[in-house]
Design an enzyme around this catalytic site. Structure first.
Site, mmCIF file in Angstrom:
data_model
loop_
_atom_site.group_PDB
_atom_site.id
_atom_site.type_symbol
_atom_site.label_atom_id
_atom_site.label_comp_id
_atom_site.label_asym_id
_atom_site.label_seq_id
_atom_site.Cartn_x
_atom_site.Cartn_y
_atom_site.Cartn_z
ATOM 1 N N GLY A 135 0.860 -1.180 0.000
ATOM 2 C CA GLY A 135 0.000 0.000 0.000
ATOM 3 C C GLY A 135 0.892 1.224 0.000
ATOM 4 O O GLY A 135 1.089 1.911 -1.003
ATOM 5 N N ARG A 136 1.515 1.436 1.157
ATOM 6 C CA ARG A 136 2.360 2.615 1.374
ATOM 7 C C ARG A 136 3.462 2.758 0.310
ATOM 8 O O ARG A 136 3.713 3.854 -0.182
ATOM 9 C CB ARG A 136 3.016 2.458 2.753
ATOM 10 C CG ARG A 136 3.692 3.684 3.287
ATOM 11 C CD ARG A 136 4.446 3.337 4.577
ATOM 12 N NE ARG A 136 3.711 2.538 5.515
ATOM 13 C CZ ARG A 136 2.990 3.035 6.529
ATOM 14 N NH1 ARG A 136 2.942 4.322 6.734
ATOM 15 N NH2 ARG A 136 2.342 2.222 7.346
ATOM 16 N N ARG A 169 -2.121 11.029 11.061
ATOM 17 C CA ARG A 169 -0.965 10.191 11.421
ATOM 18 C C ARG A 169 -0.071 10.806 12.506
ATOM 19 O O ARG A 169 0.349 10.102 13.423
ATOM 20 C CB ARG A 169 -0.139 9.806 10.181
ATOM 21 C CG ARG A 169 -0.943 9.009 9.142
ATOM 22 C CD ARG A 169 -0.084 8.414 8.049
ATOM 23 N NE ARG A 169 0.656 7.268 8.527
ATOM 24 C CZ ARG A 169 1.939 7.262 8.802
ATOM 25 N NH1 ARG A 169 2.664 8.348 8.613
ATOM 26 N NH2 ARG A 169 2.510 6.182 9.256
ATOM 27 N N TYR A 175 -2.580 6.334 3.817
ATOM 28 C CA TYR A 175 -3.160 6.406 5.156
ATOM 29 C C TYR A 175 -3.345 7.851 5.613
ATOM 30 O O TYR A 175 -3.215 8.149 6.796
ATOM 31 C CB TYR A 175 -2.295 5.619 6.159
ATOM 32 C CG TYR A 175 -2.074 4.192 5.729
ATOM 33 C CD1 TYR A 175 -3.128 3.291 5.696
ATOM 34 C CD2 TYR A 175 -0.825 3.747 5.306
ATOM 35 C CE1 TYR A 175 -2.947 1.979 5.272
ATOM 36 C CE2 TYR A 175 -0.630 2.441 4.871
ATOM 37 C CZ TYR A 175 -1.695 1.568 4.860
ATOM 38 O OH TYR A 175 -1.515 0.280 4.433
ATOM 39 N N TYR A 233 -0.080 8.354 15.654
ATOM 40 C CA TYR A 233 1.118 7.503 15.821
ATOM 41 C C TYR A 233 2.367 8.311 16.155
ATOM 42 O O TYR A 233 3.452 7.757 16.151
ATOM 43 C CB TYR A 233 1.441 6.756 14.517
ATOM 44 C CG TYR A 233 0.309 6.038 13.850
ATOM 45 C CD1 TYR A 233 -0.309 4.944 14.455
ATOM 46 C CD2 TYR A 233 -0.118 6.407 12.575
ATOM 47 C CE1 TYR A 233 -1.323 4.262 13.803
ATOM 48 C CE2 TYR A 233 -1.127 5.729 11.929
ATOM 49 C CZ TYR A 233 -1.732 4.664 12.549
ATOM 50 O OH TYR A 233 -2.727 3.987 11.899
ATOM 51 N N CYS A 258 -10.485 21.250 17.918
ATOM 52 C CA CYS A 258 -10.433 21.519 19.363
ATOM 53 C C CYS A 258 -9.827 20.344 20.132
ATOM 54 O O CYS A 258 -10.491 19.710 20.950
ATOM 55 C CB CYS A 258 -11.828 21.821 19.883
ATOM 56 S SG CYS A 258 -12.958 20.480 19.566
ATOM 57 N N GLU A 259 -8.588 20.033 19.831
ATOM 58 C CA GLU A 259 -7.857 18.953 20.510
ATOM 59 C C GLU A 259 -6.399 19.389 20.591
ATOM 60 O O GLU A 259 -5.849 19.886 19.595
ATOM 61 C CB GLU A 259 -7.867 17.658 19.668
ATOM 62 C CG GLU A 259 -9.201 17.079 19.350
ATOM 63 C CD GLU A 259 -9.696 16.072 20.390
ATOM 64 O OE1 GLU A 259 -8.928 15.695 21.279
ATOM 65 O OE2 GLU A 259 -10.876 15.703 20.285
#
Ligand code: LLP
Length: 403
Positions: free
Chosen positions: A261-262, A298, A358, A302, A329-330
């Site tokens: 994929g990546r 991401r 991703y 991660y 708001c995080e």
């Protein structure tokens, strides 16, 4: 050279750009590496499932690795042939299994003994013989981020070697199952070859012992996981990868399936966002941009590194450090922490790199923020491949239920 400023002016931000020529070059590198044997590259569409990306790879000859019936249908819709589609995943619903059987895809990849019985039941109800592979969990540490490690017994994926053998014998004895494939996938963003080779050796030994039992495995699926360069990683060379797998296959006549994929899409992608403001809280400098963790999660999820560059200004050693943050708001809503950037102004353009895998696929509408538009660049031309989501799009499935 991609003219990021012109594309930002044309399509606005936040914006995903995918370089289709890069995707093609990566596909061809991998295909070339495997050319000494029969192989099918099944693109893991979870990495980037835009229909035009799938079609682009399908037109080059790729199949697809899917992890839901939605992904199977996406692959088919984009024109990928059913006999090039494989369906993995630890939790398939009966309806998904049934539909996959009706659509006659290449392989359903089983991840538990319980699933074997569900697939058998569905195949029986359709009076079909289901082509299956079994995902072996070789209990090998892939030496990658724990969230994307999948080949250890502590991970939920696949079955151990002994259970796999038992399952193959059961499948062989069932009139509704045709065990023709074997599969392993030990993790993602792999940069070390030895765990892959070790897993391939274990799984190929199992194929040899199955042969003695008259169970003839035709498809040897080595999963995906090839790492790419986000920062200063040294990715595995596709040629060395193929040779490592080949070295474990002596005496076996199998078609190699591979599920990258990546590797195919990550470094084709650029995520464009504009600066809204700068501010400092005490000594801490923040550059606030018009994209958020809902667009590209991401770094938040991660702690993944994505290179951030500013267009039209030079970054020098004298520049101060800042966090590049979004409007969500995080506190976890950031793209980069403590990076040097020159003083920014409203509308300066930032590029977040390696954003082709991703990133869009993991985006959401959190904070009722519409998903970004997606654009393909191919042979110097750009074209829209997904519209920016509007407010109307976001309320479409709710608005009729307002009382
Ligand atoms: N095959 C199977 C069975 C998989 O589970 C995966 C990825 C792939 C192939 C493709 O792996 P790749 O070649 O892309 O490494 N969201 C995470 C990555 C999750 C990968 C899940 N499985 C990230 O952003 O890094």
């Amino acid at each position: 050279m991609i003219n990021f400023q012109a594309l930002s002016d044309k399509y606005d931000t936040p914006l995903y750009l995918y370089d289709f020529d890069h995707i093609k070059a990566q596909y061809e590198r991998l295909k070339e590496a495997f050319k000494a044997k029969k192989s099918l590259i099944c693109y893991a569409i979870k990495a980037n499932s835009n229909l035009s990306v799938i079609k682009h790879l399908g037109d080059l000859g790729a199949g697809c690795d899917c992890v839901s019936i939605g992904e199977v249908n996406r692959a088919l819709y984009a024109g990928v042939k059913n006999y090039k589609i494989i369906f993995s995943g630890v939790g398939k619903r009966d309806e998904e299994i049934k539909e996959a059987l009706e659509k006659d895809i290449l392989l359903i990849n089983l991840e538990s003994e319980a699933e074997l019985y569900r697939v058998e039941l569905q195949a029986k109800s359709l009076d079909k013989k289901a082509r299956i592979s079994i995902r072996v969990n070789p209990n090998i540490d892939p030496k990658t981020h724990p969230y994307i490690s999948t080949g250890l017994h502590e991970n939920k994926f696949g079955v151990d070697i002994d259970s796999a053998k038992r399952m193959y014998i059961k499948a062989k004895n069932s009139p509704y199952l045709d065990p023709i494939g074997i599969h392993f996938h030990i993790g993602s963003q792999l940069t070390k070859l030895s765990p892959i080779k070790e897993a391939s050796k274990l799984v190929s030994d199992l194929v040899r012992s199955l042969k003695v039992l008259n169970i003839d495995i035709k498809f040897f699926d080595i999963g995906g996981g090839l790492g790419v360069c986000y920062d200063d990683e040294k990715p595995i060379d596709p040629y060395d990868y193929a040779q490592a797998v080949f070295s474990t296959l002596s005496g076996l006549d199998v078609t190699i399936l591979c599920e990258p994929g990546r590797f195919l899409s990550a470094n084709s992608g650029y995520f464009l966002t504009k600066v809204l403001y700068e501010k400092t809280n005490g000594d801490k400098r923040f550059v606030i941009v018009d994209a958020g963790m809902n667009d590209l999660i991401r770094p938040s999820l991660y702690d993944a590194y994505h290179k951030v560059e500013i267009i039209g200004k030079d970054t020098t050693d004298e520049d101060t450090k800042c966090d590049v943050v979004g409007p969500v708001c995080e506190s976890g809503d950031f793209f980069a922490k403590n990076i040097k950037l020159p003083k920014t102004d409203h509308d300066d353009l930032l590029i977040i790199k390696s954003a082709g895998a991703y990133c869009f696929t993991m985006s959401s509408n959190y904070n009722t923020r519409g998903r970004a538009a997606e654009v393909a660049i191919e042979e110097g031309n750009d074209r829209l491949i997904r519209k920016r989501e509007s407010f109307e799009d976001m309320i479409a499935l709710e608005k009729d239920f307002l009382k």
